[in-house]
Design a protein around this motif. Structure first.
Motif, PDB file in Angstrom:
ATOM      1  N   ASN A 137       0.815  -1.212   0.000  1.00 18.92           N
ATOM      2  CA  ASN A 137       0.000   0.000   0.000  1.00 18.92           C
ATOM      3  C   ASN A 137       0.850   1.264   0.000  1.00 18.92           C
ATOM      4  O   ASN A 137       0.349   2.339  -0.308  1.00 18.92           O
ATOM      5  N   LEU A 138       2.116   1.130   0.352  1.00 19.49           N
ATOM      6  CA  LEU A 138       3.011   2.285   0.373  1.00 19.49           C
ATOM      7  C   LEU A 138       3.515   2.580  -1.034  1.00 19.49           C
ATOM      8  O   LEU A 138       3.652   1.670  -1.854  1.00 19.49           O
ATOM      9  N   PRO A 139       3.820   3.837  -1.315  1.00 20.86           N
ATOM     10  CA  PRO A 139       4.430   4.154  -2.618  1.00 20.86           C
ATOM     11  C   PRO A 139       5.789   3.460  -2.756  1.00 20.86           C
ATOM     12  O   PRO A 139       6.438   3.134  -1.761  1.00 20.86           O
ATOM     13  N   PHE A 140       6.197   3.264  -4.000  1.00 23.51           N
ATOM     14  CA  PHE A 140       7.424   2.520  -4.271  1.00 23.51           C
ATOM     15  C   PHE A 140       8.631   3.147  -3.595  1.00 23.51           C
ATOM     16  O   PHE A 140       9.460   2.444  -3.007  1.00 23.51           O
ATOM     17  N   HIS A 141       8.764   4.470  -3.636  1.00 27.84           N
ATOM     18  CA  HIS A 141       9.939   5.117  -3.039  1.00 27.84           C
ATOM     19  C   HIS A 141       9.963   4.956  -1.519  1.00 27.84           C
ATOM     20  O   HIS A 141      11.023   4.850  -0.916  1.00 27.84           O
ATOM     21  N   ASP A 142       8.778   4.913  -0.863  1.00 26.07           N
ATOM     22  CA  ASP A 142       8.740   4.671   0.580  1.00 26.07           C
ATOM     23  C   ASP A 142       9.148   3.240   0.909  1.00 26.07           C
ATOM     24  O   ASP A 142       9.870   2.998   1.870  1.00 26.07           O
ATOM     25  N   ARG A 143       8.677   2.278   0.100  1.00 25.81           N
ATOM     26  CA  ARG A 143       9.075   0.881   0.314  1.00 25.81           C
ATOM     27  C   ARG A 143      10.574   0.719   0.146  1.00 25.81           C
ATOM     28  O   ARG A 143      11.227   0.011   0.903  1.00 25.81           O
ATOM     29  N   LEU A 144      11.126   1.391  -0.842  1.00 27.17           N
ATOM     30  CA  LEU A 144      12.566   1.331  -1.075  1.00 27.17           C
ATOM     31  C   LEU A 144      13.340   1.960   0.082  1.00 27.17           C
ATOM     32  O   LEU A 144      14.356   1.420   0.531  1.00 27.17           O
ATOM     33  N   ALA A 145      12.846   3.084   0.597  1.00 24.33           N
ATOM     34  CA  ALA A 145      13.508   3.757   1.728  1.00 24.33           C
ATOM     35  C   ALA A 145      13.453   2.888   2.986  1.00 24.33           C
ATOM     36  O   ALA A 145      14.450   2.777   3.717  1.00 24.33           O
ATOM     37  N   ILE A 146      12.329   2.243   3.242  1.00 22.22           N
ATOM     38  CA  ILE A 146      12.212   1.379   4.420  1.00 22.22           C
ATOM     39  C   ILE A 146      13.117   0.170   4.284  1.00 22.22           C
ATOM     40  O   ILE A 146      13.784  -0.248   5.230  1.00 22.22           O
ATOM     41  N   ARG A 147      13.174  -0.407   3.087  1.00 19.42           N
ATOM     42  CA  ARG A 147      14.071  -1.546   2.843  1.00 19.42           C
ATOM     43  C   ARG A 147      15.528  -1.135   3.056  1.00 19.42           C
ATOM     44  O   ARG A 147      16.307  -1.862   3.661  1.00 19.42           O
ATOM     45  N   PHE A 148      15.895   0.075   2.599  1.00 15.73           N
ATOM     46  CA  PHE A 148      17.253   0.581   2.805  1.00 15.73           C
ATOM     47  C   PHE A 148      17.546   0.758   4.296  1.00 15.73           C
ATOM     48  O   PHE A 148      18.618   0.383   4.776  1.00 15.73           O
ATOM     49  N   LYS A 149      16.581   1.324   5.050  1.00 11.24           N
ATOM     50  CA  LYS A 149      16.767   1.500   6.498  1.00 11.24           C
ATOM     51  C   LYS A 149      16.907   0.155   7.204  1.00 11.24           C
ATOM     52  O   LYS A 149      17.711   0.011   8.119  1.00 11.24           O
ATOM     53  N   LEU A 150      16.122  -0.824   6.767  1.00  7.99           N
ATOM     54  CA  LEU A 150      16.206  -2.157   7.363  1.00  7.99           C
ATOM     55  C   LEU A 150      17.575  -2.769   7.118  1.00  7.99           C
ATOM     56  O   LEU A 150      18.203  -3.290   8.036  1.00  7.99           O
ATOM     57  N   TYR A 151      18.073  -2.690   5.886  1.00  4.70           N
ATOM     58  CA  TYR A 151      19.406  -3.224   5.583  1.00  4.70           C
ATOM     59  C   TYR A 151      20.495  -2.462   6.341  1.00  4.70           C
ATOM     60  O   TYR A 151      21.458  -3.042   6.813  1.00  4.70           O
TER      61      TYR A 151
END
Length: 166
Positions: A137-151
């Motif tokens: 449900n999140l925009p693609f750039h938010d999903r990418l930012a969260i994935r980056f923060k997780l890594y």
């Protein structure tokens, strides 16, 4: 001519043995699917996550929980062991020991102890891999930012020994 046939058959045997080895090693790995949505269609308040086994061997889920928007993991197992998550606030379906393919475990919490949940994760006993899912449900750039923060959080935990859980 016979030496060419012998070399060809030896090459084929070597390729087949490598393929069999690769298949036997990959079949021992755990493979699960984690989702933030419930399996059942009943409407209920709160957060749900479900885990589905995708292998034909026993898979034990040892940790599961939610991911916040800062990329931190919030373990529901740890929260329940600390007494911060009561059984009256949770809905559990299935077992964390999944034997057959398509066996599932579903966990729901009525009042979430986690703010800004954007994903779910699970960890199995035989794998070092963290299986996770970020909400679509999140925009693609938010999903990418969260994935980056997780890594980034996982890397800093590995390098410094700090905790990944919040």
């Amino acid at each position: 001519m016979e030496s060419y046939l012998a070399a060809l058959s030896a090459t084929i045997a070597a390729v087949v043995s490598v393929m069999n080895y690769h298949q036997s090693v990959s079949m021992r790995k755990d493979r699960i699917k984690v989702s933030l949505w419930p399996i059942s269609f009943e409407a209920r308040p709160g957060l749900d996550l479900h885990i589905i086994n995708r292998r034909s061997h026993k898979t034990q889920v040892v940790d599961y929980g939610f991911i916040d928007d800062e990329g931190y993991l919030h373990s529901m197992v740890v929260l329940s062991e600390l007494g911060e998550l009561h059984s009256s606030d949770t809905i559990v379906s299935g077992s964390t020991l999944m034997v057959e393919p398509s066996d599932f475990f579903e966990f729901g919490v009525i009042e979430s102890p986690v703010d800004n949940v954007c994903g779910a994760y699970a960890k199995t006993s035989y794998s070092d891999k963290l299986f996770f899912m970020i909400s679509s449900n999140l925009p693609f750039h938010d999903r990418l930012a969260i994935r980056f923060k997780l890594y980034k959080n996982m890397l800093s935990r590995f390098l410094t020994g700090s905790i990944l859980y919040k």
